[in-house]
Write a protein that holds these residues in place. Structure first.
Motif, mmCIF file in Angstrom:
data_model
loop_
_atom_site.group_PDB
_atom_site.id
_atom_site.type_symbol
_atom_site.label_atom_id
_atom_site.label_comp_id
_atom_site.label_asym_id
_atom_site.label_seq_id
_atom_site.Cartn_x
_atom_site.Cartn_y
_atom_site.Cartn_z
ATOM 1 N N LEU A 170 -6.305 7.641 -3.293
ATOM 2 C CA LEU A 170 -5.119 6.818 -3.051
ATOM 3 C C LEU A 170 -5.308 5.934 -1.828
ATOM 4 C CD1 LEU A 170 -2.221 9.313 -3.760
ATOM 5 C CD2 LEU A 170 -2.485 7.061 -4.810
ATOM 6 N N LEU A 171 -5.811 6.513 -0.741
ATOM 7 C CA LEU A 171 -6.012 5.742 0.486
ATOM 8 C C LEU A 171 -7.057 4.652 0.290
ATOM 9 C CD1 LEU A 171 -5.879 8.634 3.096
ATOM 10 C CD2 LEU A 171 -4.175 6.819 2.776
ATOM 11 N N ASP A 173 -7.814 3.167 -2.591
ATOM 12 C CA ASP A 173 -7.450 2.217 -3.634
ATOM 13 C C ASP A 173 -6.062 1.616 -3.390
ATOM 14 O OD1 ASP A 173 -9.890 2.769 -4.861
ATOM 15 O OD2 ASP A 173 -9.031 4.365 -6.084
ATOM 16 N N GLU A 174 -5.031 2.298 -3.872
ATOM 17 C CA GLU A 174 -3.673 1.745 -3.800
ATOM 18 C C GLU A 174 -3.181 1.487 -2.383
ATOM 19 O OE1 GLU A 174 -3.123 4.453 -7.498
ATOM 20 O OE2 GLU A 174 -4.633 4.195 -5.965
ATOM 21 N N TYR A 175 -3.648 2.245 -1.399
ATOM 22 C CA TYR A 175 -3.138 2.108 -0.031
ATOM 23 C C TYR A 175 -4.164 1.481 0.913
ATOM 24 C CZ TYR A 175 0.750 4.949 -1.594
ATOM 25 O OH TYR A 175 1.854 5.406 -2.263
ATOM 26 N N GLU A 176 -5.202 0.882 0.343
ATOM 27 C CA GLU A 176 -6.276 0.315 1.163
ATOM 28 C C GLU A 176 -5.750 -0.728 2.155
ATOM 29 O OE1 GLU A 176 -10.668 -1.637 0.570
ATOM 30 O OE2 GLU A 176 -9.164 -1.978 -0.979
ATOM 31 N N ASN A 177 -4.809 -1.535 1.716
ATOM 32 C CA ASN A 177 -4.273 -2.597 2.583
ATOM 33 C C ASN A 177 -2.906 -2.251 3.134
ATOM 34 O OD1 ASN A 177 -6.533 -4.359 2.256
ATOM 35 N ND2 ASN A 177 -5.792 -4.789 0.185
ATOM 36 N N GLY A 178 -2.656 -0.970 3.351
ATOM 37 C CA GLY A 178 -1.410 -0.547 3.964
ATOM 38 C C GLY A 178 -0.418 0.067 3.011
ATOM 39 N N GLY A 179 -0.555 -0.127 1.724
ATOM 40 C CA GLY A 179 0.365 0.476 0.771
ATOM 41 C C GLY A 179 0.570 -0.415 -0.433
ATOM 42 N N PRO A 180 1.278 0.105 -1.415
ATOM 43 C CA PRO A 180 1.549 -0.703 -2.601
ATOM 44 C C PRO A 180 2.489 -1.857 -2.274
ATOM 45 C CG PRO A 180 2.731 1.369 -2.710
ATOM 46 C CD PRO A 180 1.871 1.417 -1.479
ATOM 47 N N THR A 181 2.538 -2.814 -3.153
ATOM 48 C CA THR A 181 3.446 -3.950 -2.955
ATOM 49 C C THR A 181 4.882 -3.442 -3.049
ATOM 50 O OG1 THR A 181 1.836 -5.387 -4.003
ATOM 51 C CG2 THR A 181 4.094 -6.229 -3.825
#
Length: 185
Positions: A170-171, A173-181
């Motif tokens: 998760l960190l 992929d989905e949260y690589e740039n701080g979190g999901p949109t």
């Protein structure tokens, strides 16, 4: 922020199964997740108290704990790896390491054949102090785990490994740039 439940506490499961096995499983997942969260909070509190005990900032103590743990595992950290573990920029990590080194808590060594690689080690003076502080914690945790058969501990270890892999993914992929949109208002 519940697990397997809607924000209002209701189960997203089929309404016909509201009080059935699905709901009981969701409650069990919530209890496990709450237990893991509470354990993490308690561990953070131990690190905070270790910081106070040593007269350090909590971030410095967390970094020192990471350095000690990595040494105990036979895989001492580089400054870059420590930076990842404590979620600091390389510049902030360099400043932190300077403070720990000046306090006499760590030493930087060049153990690799590549002399550019820096290895972080605890100083001989800090290890006995860390053992004195964390000794009761380690003893109590070992006692608590000794109450369970090895097969259960092995299954729990696998369970925690799966949770950790899931969180790492998760960190990454989905949260690589701080979190999901965030959802639109």
């Amino acid at each position: 922020m519940t697990n397997g439940r809607e924000a209002d506490g209701s189960s997203p499961a089929d309404p016909a199964d509201r009080h059935g096995t699905g709901d009981r499983e969701a409650v069990r997942v919530d209890r496990v997740m709450d237990g893991l969260r509470a354990f993490g909070a308690n561990y953070t509190e131990f690190t905070r108290r270790f910081a106070t005990w040593l007269g350090l900032h909590s971030t410095d103590a967390a970094a020192l704990v990471e350095i000690l743990y990595a040494e105990d595992q036979g895989a001492p950290l580089s400054p870059a790896r420590l930076s990842e573990r404590v979620s600091l920029s390389s510049g902030a990590t360099a400043i932190l390491l300077k403070r720990l080194e000046q306090a006499g808590h760590i030493v930087r060594t060049r153990e690799s054949t590549d002399r550019r690689v820096v290895t972080l080690r605890s100083s001989p003076d800090i290890r006995p102090r860390a053992m004195a502080f964390f000794g009761p914690y380690s003893e109590r945790m070992a006692e608590a785990m000794a109450a369970y058969p090895p097969e259960e501990i092995q299954r729990f270890e696998q369970f925690l490994g799966t949770l950790r892999s899931t969180m790492d993914a998760l960190l990454a992929d989905e949260y690589e740039n701080g979190g999901p949109t965030p959802p639109a208002p």
